[in-house]
Scaffold this motif. Structure first.
Motif, PDB file in Angstrom:
ATOM      1  N   PHE A  51      -6.334 -36.155  -0.766  1.00 22.67           N
ATOM      2  CA  PHE A  51      -5.763 -37.501  -0.784  1.00 22.67           C
ATOM      3  C   PHE A  51      -4.255 -37.466  -0.530  1.00 22.67           C
ATOM      4  CE2 PHE A  51      -9.385 -37.304  -3.773  1.00 22.67           C
ATOM      5  CZ  PHE A  51     -10.298 -37.935  -2.940  1.00 22.67           C
ATOM      6  N   VAL A  52      -3.597 -36.423  -1.016  1.00 22.91           N
ATOM      7  CA  VAL A  52      -2.181 -36.242  -0.689  1.00 22.91           C
ATOM      8  C   VAL A  52      -2.017 -36.125   0.824  1.00 22.91           C
ATOM      9  CG1 VAL A  52      -0.215 -34.681  -0.931  1.00 22.91           C
ATOM     10  CG2 VAL A  52      -1.632 -35.212  -2.926  1.00 22.91           C
ATOM     11  N   GLU A  53      -2.913 -35.379   1.453  1.00 22.78           N
ATOM     12  CA  GLU A  53      -2.872 -35.229   2.911  1.00 22.78           C
ATOM     13  C   GLU A  53      -3.165 -36.550   3.600  1.00 22.78           C
ATOM     14  OE1 GLU A  53      -4.393 -31.916   6.054  1.00 22.78           O
ATOM     15  OE2 GLU A  53      -5.868 -32.580   4.579  1.00 22.78           O
ATOM     16  N   GLU A  54      -4.161 -37.290   3.124  1.00 25.21           N
ATOM     17  CA  GLU A  54      -4.518 -38.577   3.715  1.00 25.21           C
ATOM     18  C   GLU A  54      -3.334 -39.539   3.684  1.00 25.21           C
ATOM     19  OE1 GLU A  54      -7.849 -42.153   3.037  1.00 25.21           O
ATOM     20  OE2 GLU A  54      -7.535 -40.623   1.493  1.00 25.21           O
ATOM     21  N   ALA A  55      -2.530 -39.449   2.622  1.00 23.63           N
ATOM     22  CA  ALA A  55      -1.381 -40.342   2.468  1.00 23.63           C
ATOM     23  C   ALA A  55      -0.133 -39.834   3.185  1.00 23.63           C
ATOM     24  CB  ALA A  55      -1.076 -40.540   0.982  1.00 23.63           C
ATOM     25  N   GLY A  56      -0.251 -38.728   3.939  1.00 27.58           N
ATOM     26  CA  GLY A  56       0.879 -38.222   4.706  1.00 27.58           C
ATOM     27  C   GLY A  56       1.938 -37.530   3.882  1.00 27.58           C
ATOM     28  N   MET A  57       1.562 -36.982   2.726  1.00 28.09           N
ATOM     29  CA  MET A  57       2.529 -36.385   1.814  1.00 28.09           C
ATOM     30  C   MET A  57       2.361 -34.876   1.636  1.00 28.09           C
ATOM     31  SD  MET A  57       2.307 -39.246  -1.214  1.00 28.09           S
ATOM     32  CE  MET A  57       2.566 -40.988  -0.917  1.00 28.09           C
ATOM     33  N   LEU A  58       1.403 -34.269   2.320  1.00 28.12           N
ATOM     34  CA  LEU A  58       1.073 -32.872   2.043  1.00 28.12           C
ATOM     35  C   LEU A  58       2.216 -31.932   2.420  1.00 28.12           C
ATOM     36  CD1 LEU A  58      -1.006 -30.918   0.938  1.00 28.12           C
ATOM     37  CD2 LEU A  58      -2.043 -30.806   3.221  1.00 28.12           C
ATOM     38  N   ASP A  59       2.873 -32.171   3.540  1.00 28.06           N
ATOM     39  CA  ASP A  59       3.975 -31.280   3.934  1.00 28.06           C
ATOM     40  C   ASP A  59       5.059 -31.258   2.863  1.00 28.06           C
ATOM     41  OD1 ASP A  59       2.701 -30.625   6.262  1.00 28.06           O
ATOM     42  OD2 ASP A  59       3.887 -31.948   7.549  1.00 28.06           O
ATOM     43  N   ALA A  60       5.382 -32.410   2.321  1.00 26.48           N
ATOM     44  CA  ALA A  60       6.421 -32.485   1.289  1.00 26.48           C
ATOM     45  C   ALA A  60       5.985 -31.757   0.021  1.00 26.48           C
ATOM     46  CB  ALA A  60       6.747 -33.941   0.970  1.00 26.48           C
ATOM     47  N   VAL A  61       4.721 -31.893  -0.350  1.00 30.28           N
ATOM     48  CA  VAL A  61       4.218 -31.208  -1.543  1.00 30.28           C
ATOM     49  C   VAL A  61       4.198 -29.698  -1.318  1.00 30.28           C
ATOM     50  CG1 VAL A  61       2.184 -30.884  -3.018  1.00 30.28           C
ATOM     51  CG2 VAL A  61       2.912 -33.195  -2.390  1.00 30.28           C
ATOM     52  N   ASN A  62       3.754 -29.278  -0.146  1.00 31.62           N
ATOM     53  CA  ASN A  62       3.727 -27.843   0.162  1.00 31.62           C
ATOM     54  C   ASN A  62       5.124 -27.229   0.117  1.00 31.62           C
ATOM     55  OD1 ASN A  62       0.946 -27.557   0.515  1.00 31.62           O
ATOM     56  ND2 ASN A  62       1.031 -28.008   2.705  1.00 31.62           N
TER      57      ASN A  62
END
Length: 415
Positions: free
Chosen positions: A58-69
């Motif tokens: 869901f983080v990826e779906e919301a376009g936030m995965l790069d920032a979390v990684n």
């Protein structure tokens, strides 16, 4: 009567935690006007620090995965369990569902602020330090009265309201939607420590769940972070805390002292943060939706922290609600019960089955059983990784029956 400011917004999200940030970003990415109203200021402390793999979908779906990684959080590869001399571990890279092989263990103050900031970067408007004090859903469009920190009020009319207020449970309180949970009243006492763990068998990439050597309904979490600190907590029924809670620090350390395997792991820890407590946290509601609103995550239902399912359920509900609401706002006819509440509940009920099995001891027997086949362990690992909606997994589609059968097998095998 003084005039109250009024504004109209398409979607109002109550709460900027993980479910609120995800839902707001998903709706904004589809072109909708979204306002998030948050009572607190971020960063702020929260528990629920060991994420499951499914969260990152869901983080990826919301376009936030790069920032979390890129944030430097502790990588998490699975879950480990200890009871006396027994120890076993499940790897999220080897699951029936073939989901994401790793996730993160996070200090929620930093993680939640990161998600909220990412939603803001995508154009979502967030207002901190504002509280919903009343709500009227009897009108053609719902209206919320909002109290600012300096004491003034204003009113927001919305096409739809998503309640992602977590333990605040804003709409359940204001609309008399709260319902009793069927779980016994339990309490958690927890803190953060400078851990200095030098035990060579300790795996910092896994949450460690430790069962008390005598009372199997008492368990501990140990969640390592990337900065040399870890979250430590004990969970038990309220009666186990009788006479212990006058000094929360001594309460927690006393339970740990009764559990040699965990005491050995934490023997070098610096206890530099006062312990906190939360009790009676299990909650339920009469309905997950109504005319003009839907409830997300802990605002609707919270089971128990044992399998770290809370954030996963919250994010899953955010994704599902955003999808249904997007179609509704486009003028499509939607059915919130069959498209949101019922499918969400199926996964929650799967988690519920294994939470109940944990406290009766049957699921613990399965987890610690040395003779389980690799395929069964992969099915269990899928649930521990958060994939409780994967109906292809027999331990999801037939959770109660499968747990009963395998626990009976483990009991026969033990004798």
């Amino acid at each position: 009567m003084p005039t109250v400011e009024m504004e109209h917004r398409q979607v109002v999200v109550i709460g900027a935690g993980p479910s609120g940030a995800i839902a707001a970003a998903l709706l904004k990415r589809k072109g909708h006007d979204v306002l998030v109203i948050e009572r607190q200021h971020f960063p702020r402390f929260s528990i629920g620090e060991s994420l499951l793999s499914h969260c990152l979908d869901f983080v990826e779906e919301a376009g936030m995965l790069d920032a979390v990684n890129a944030a430097g959080f502790q990588v998490k590869t699975g879950a480990a369990f200890a009871w006396g001399d027994e120890y076993t571990a499940f790897d999220f890279g080897d699951t029936f569902s073939n989901g994401k092989p790793t996730t993160f263990q996070v200090q929620r103050a930093d993680f939640d602020k990161l998600l909220a900031d990412q939603a803001a970067l995508q154009g979502v408007e967030l207002r901190y330090g504002e509280a919903i004090v009343s709500a009227d859903f009897s009108l053609s469009k719902p209206q919320l009265n909002v109290l600012r920190e300096e004491g003034s009020e204003y009113r927001v009319e919305a096409d739809f309201v998503l309640d992602a207020s977590g333990y605040g449970r804003v709409l359940p309180r204001l609309l008399d939607l709260e319902a009793p949970s069927n779980f016994p009243v339990r309490q958690a006492v927890f803190t953060h420590v400078e851990d200095h763990i030098d035990n060579p068998t300790f795996d910092r990439t896994k949450i460690l769940v430790t069962t008390h050597p005598v009372h199997r309904d008492i368990w501990f979490w140990t969640i390592p972070f990337s900065n040399g600190r870890c979250s430590v907590g004990v969970v038990a029924a309220a009666e186990h805390f009788a006479g212990r809670t006058d000094d929360l620090d001594q309460c927690l350390r006393g339970f740990i002292a009764e559990t040699p395997s965990l005491a050995g792991v934490l023997n070098n820890a610096v206890w530099d943060t006062p312990a906190r407590t939360i009790g009676g946290y299990s909650a339920n509601v009469k309905t997950l939706h109504g005319p003009g609103f839907a409830l997300l995550g802990n605002a609707a239902e919270f089971l128990d922290p044992v399998f770290s399912s809370g954030v996963t359920i919250a994010m899953r509900s955010a994704s599902m609600a955003a999808g249904v609401l997007h179609r509704q706002l486009q003028g499509e006819s939607v059915d919130w019960q069959t498209e949101f509440a019922d499918p969400l509940k199926r996964g929650v009920d799967t988690f519920r089955c294994y939470v109940e099995g944990w406290y009766t001891g049957t699921f613990q027997d399965v987890i610690f059983h040395k003779g389980s086949s690799p395929e069964i362990r992969r099915m269990i690992a899928s649930i521990l990784a958060g994939y409780a909606w994967d109906e292809r997994n027999p331990f999801v589609s037939e959770a109660k029956r499968r747990l009963k059968v395998i626990s009976e097998f483990c009991a026969r095998d033990a004798t």
